[in-house]
Design a protein around this motif. Sequence first.
Motif: not given
Length: 323
Positions: A57-64
């Motif tokens: 929902t927040i648009g967070i990428d775990l890779k960064v």
Amino acid sequence: MCQEIMPALFRLKIPLPDSPLKYLNSYVIKGPDRSLIIDTGLNRRECLEAMQAGLRTIGIDLKVSDIFITHLHADHFGLVTKLATDTSQVYFSRPEKELMESWEGFGTMIKYAGQNGFPENELQAALDKHPGAKYGSEWIPDMTLLEDGDGIEVGDYHFKCVATPGHTMGHICLYEPDKEIMIAGDHILIDITPNIQCWSDSQNPLKHYLASLEKVYGLKVNLTLPGHRRLIRDHRARIKELKHHHSERLAEVLSILNWGGMNAFQVASRMTWDIDSESWDQFPVAQKWFATGEAISHLRYLEEEGQLVRDASGPITLYAVVK
Ligand SMILES: [Zn+2]
């Protein structure tokens, strides 16, 4: 549930099934390059799914993304290995990591609980239900170790680590002096009181906890973001309540021991607990375990204050009031 508390700072409610804590507050700061996730949830499907949905929902990428963990308890730490990627920094307190590494299993704790009057046949049942045993992380990832005063930068947020031993011996809060916010982990909670347990005759966690409350009292904080339950507007008012709670508990323990010397389990059985059970005998065994640890932290505190004596000469440790 995902809520933007301040610009780029989000709160995710991670469910904790079957726990009176109900949910963990994970805080996520979305930075322009890298983001930061603070506290993770238990290592179980319900938590992972809620976390993944919230991050989407927040648009967070775990890779960064990097991860900060306030303390070693499984509801904060457990999910870390499911979230960390090859490039993630996992920030954690140095003393807390040392505690995890020196952990020799529940054996020492079981022995100590038995010496404090906890019925042996109930011990294993208590530990089988212990969330740390069931839903902890499978392994310890590489971590960037932090100490009091260290900084963490993410986007517009410049956090300072505030060591707050008590709930656990390496607990760390994150303080943002410009924005006047504090991410409090389990140091300060509202509606419930942080559990202060002691499982060793050489420690005095309640003393550390009270000193850590004092330390945080001095900070200018407009909004406290705790690890569970509601956000806290007036941290100083809450700290006063928590200190009052423990001074009442200490007085209660002393008055219980006025009836005569007792072991910690007996003291715990006579203390008042906010648990939905008719009597001590009907308490779930896990609650008896927490209650006994909490009783010991108060007994140890009073002992070091010179108000109680501890007699550990027999198989069961007894406490008595100094007359
Ligand atoms: Zn905790």
